[in-house]
Design a protein around this motif. Structure first.
Motif, PDB file in Angstrom:
ATOM      1  N   GLY A  15     -25.360 -37.693 -31.324  1.00  0.00           N
ATOM      2  CA  GLY A  15     -23.996 -38.209 -31.331  1.00  0.00           C
ATOM      3  C   GLY A  15     -22.943 -37.206 -30.902  1.00  0.00           C
ATOM      4  O   GLY A  15     -21.753 -37.494 -30.926  1.00  0.00           O
ATOM      5  N   LEU A  16     -23.351 -36.000 -30.490  1.00  0.00           N
ATOM      6  CA  LEU A  16     -22.425 -34.955 -30.054  1.00  0.00           C
ATOM      7  C   LEU A  16     -22.738 -34.548 -28.621  1.00  0.00           C
ATOM      8  O   LEU A  16     -23.815 -34.821 -28.113  1.00  0.00           O
ATOM      9  N   PHE A  17     -21.789 -33.866 -27.996  1.00  0.00           N
ATOM     10  CA  PHE A  17     -21.996 -33.350 -26.644  1.00  0.00           C
ATOM     11  C   PHE A  17     -22.281 -31.860 -26.724  1.00  0.00           C
ATOM     12  O   PHE A  17     -21.525 -31.105 -27.331  1.00  0.00           O
TER      13      PHE A  17
ATOM     14  N   VAL B 131     -20.486 -27.192 -28.939  1.00  0.00           N
ATOM     15  CA  VAL B 131     -20.647 -28.583 -29.339  1.00  0.00           C
ATOM     16  C   VAL B 131     -19.287 -29.240 -29.536  1.00  0.00           C
ATOM     17  O   VAL B 131     -18.401 -28.663 -30.184  1.00  0.00           O
TER      18      VAL B 131
ATOM     19  N   THR C   8     -31.911 -31.257 -31.810  1.00  0.00           N
ATOM     20  CA  THR C   8     -31.434 -32.513 -32.388  1.00  0.00           C
ATOM     21  C   THR C   8     -31.118 -32.339 -33.870  1.00  0.00           C
ATOM     22  O   THR C   8     -30.074 -32.807 -34.347  1.00  0.00           O
TER      23      THR C   8
ATOM     24  N   ARG D  80     -17.301 -33.363 -30.132  1.00  0.00           N
ATOM     25  CA  ARG D  80     -17.505 -34.776 -30.469  1.00  0.00           C
ATOM     26  C   ARG D  80     -17.175 -35.673 -29.287  1.00  0.00           C
ATOM     27  O   ARG D  80     -17.726 -36.745 -29.151  1.00  0.00           O
ATOM     28  N   LYS D  81     -16.245 -35.226 -28.453  1.00  0.00           N
ATOM     29  CA  LYS D  81     -15.832 -35.999 -27.287  1.00  0.00           C
ATOM     30  C   LYS D  81     -16.236 -35.240 -26.030  1.00  0.00           C
ATOM     31  O   LYS D  81     -16.601 -34.073 -26.090  1.00  0.00           O
ATOM     32  N   LYS D  82     -16.136 -35.899 -24.893  1.00  0.00           N
ATOM     33  CA  LYS D  82     -16.525 -35.289 -23.619  1.00  0.00           C
ATOM     34  C   LYS D  82     -15.289 -35.153 -22.727  1.00  0.00           C
ATOM     35  O   LYS D  82     -15.034 -35.978 -21.858  1.00  0.00           O
TER      36      LYS D  82
ATOM     37  N   ARG E 224     -25.014 -32.585 -22.452  1.00  0.00           N
ATOM     38  CA  ARG E 224     -25.915 -33.688 -22.768  1.00  0.00           C
ATOM     39  C   ARG E 224     -25.596 -34.172 -24.176  1.00  0.00           C
ATOM     40  O   ARG E 224     -25.147 -33.410 -25.029  1.00  0.00           O
ATOM     41  N   LYS E 225     -25.824 -35.454 -24.405  1.00  0.00           N
ATOM     42  CA  LYS E 225     -25.519 -36.049 -25.695  1.00  0.00           C
ATOM     43  C   LYS E 225     -26.747 -35.959 -26.589  1.00  0.00           C
ATOM     44  O   LYS E 225     -27.826 -36.411 -26.228  1.00  0.00           O
TER      45      LYS E 225
ATOM     46  N   TRP F 292     -22.756 -28.429 -24.663  1.00  0.00           N
ATOM     47  CA  TRP F 292     -22.385 -27.758 -23.419  1.00  0.00           C
ATOM     48  C   TRP F 292     -23.205 -26.477 -23.311  1.00  0.00           C
ATOM     49  O   TRP F 292     -23.058 -25.578 -24.129  1.00  0.00           O
TER      50      TRP F 292
END
Length: 195
Positions: free
Chosen positions: A90-92, A111, A171, A113-115, A86-87, A94
Motif C-alpha cells: 500500500g506504499l510507494f 517510502v 513487503t 504514501r502517495k506518488k 513500485r507499490k 523509491w
C-alpha cells in the motif's frame, strides 16, 4: 522559481583543467605551483566541473562548480536514482543505490504514501534498508514517522520516530511502516508525528 508556471530545465556539464595561482588570486599572471598536500596528484592544476541548470521558462539559473574530475555516466537502473517507485504493502517505494558488490537491486528505499511527480522530504513516511544476516541472507530494517528530533537515522539527515529490524521481506517492512500511521487512532494518510 516557486511561482514558475511551466518549469522547463536544461542541464549542461563541463570539465576544464584549471591552474592554481601561487598567490590565490586571479588578477595578474597565473603561476603554476606544487600542491602543498604531498599525496595530491594534481600538482598545480586540477579538473573543475561546472554544472549549469537553467529554467527556460522563468530564466532561473543554478551554477554549481567544484574540483572534481569524477563525472561518471550511468543509467537509472544502475544507480537507482530516477527509477519509478513500485507499490508494496500500500506504499510507494523509491529505490536508491544498489549494493556495489551484489547484483541484487537497491540497498535502500524511501517510502511515501502517495506518488508525487517528484519525491520531496515532506512526502516521506518511512525508509527501508537491506542488510545481510549472519548466514548471508537478506534482512530488512524499516524506519517510520519523520520527526526532526526522532531517535533513529544514524548518518541520515532525516530522523525517524520509530524503527524496527529483522524483517525477512520488503513487503513485511513496508506493511510495518504503513501500520505505524494507523496506530492510536491516526488515519491511514497520517504522515508523521508522535504516537
Amino acid at each position: 522559481m516557486k511561482d514558475c508556471s511551466r518549469p522547463s530545465w536544461t542541464v549542461d556539464i563541463r570539465e576544464d583543467e584549471v591552474y592554481r595561482s601561487s598567490y590565490g588570486g586571479y588578477r595578474g599572471p597565473v603561476e603554476r605551483h606544487s600542491c602543498p598536500n604531498e599525496e595530491c596528484e594534481h600538482g598545480g592544476s586540477c579538473l573543475r566541473t561546472t554544472v549549469r541548470v537553467v529554467c527556460l521558462s522563468c530564466h532561473v539559473a543554478h551554477v554549481i562548480t567544484g574540483e572534481s574530475g569524477s563525472i561518471r555516466s550511468s543509467t537509472t537502473e544502475t544507480t537507482g536514482y530516477g527509477e519509478a517507485p513500485r507499490k508494496v504493502g500500500g506504499l510507494f517505494l523509491w529505490p536508491g543505490e544498489p549494493w556495489p558488490w551484489f547484483d541484487s537491486g537497491p540497498r535502500e528505499w524511501l517510502v511515501s504514501r502517495k506518488k508525487p511527480q517528484r519525491l520531496h522530504e515532506e512526502d516521506l513516511t518511512g525508509s527501508i534498508s537491506e542488510g545481510r544476516g549472519p548466514r548471508g541472507g537478506r534482512t530488512y530494517s524499516a524506519a517510520a514517522l519523520p520527526s526532526p528530533t526522532g531517535p533513529y537515522g544514524i548518518g541520515s539527515r532525516i530522523r525517524w520516530e520509530r524503527a524496527q529490524d529483522g524483517f525477512t521481506s520488503i513487503t513485511a517492512a513496508a506493511k510495518w511502516i504503513a501500520s505505524q500511521g494507523r496506530k492510536n487512532g491516526a488515519s491511514p494518510d497520517h504522515e508523521g508525528g508522535k504516537a
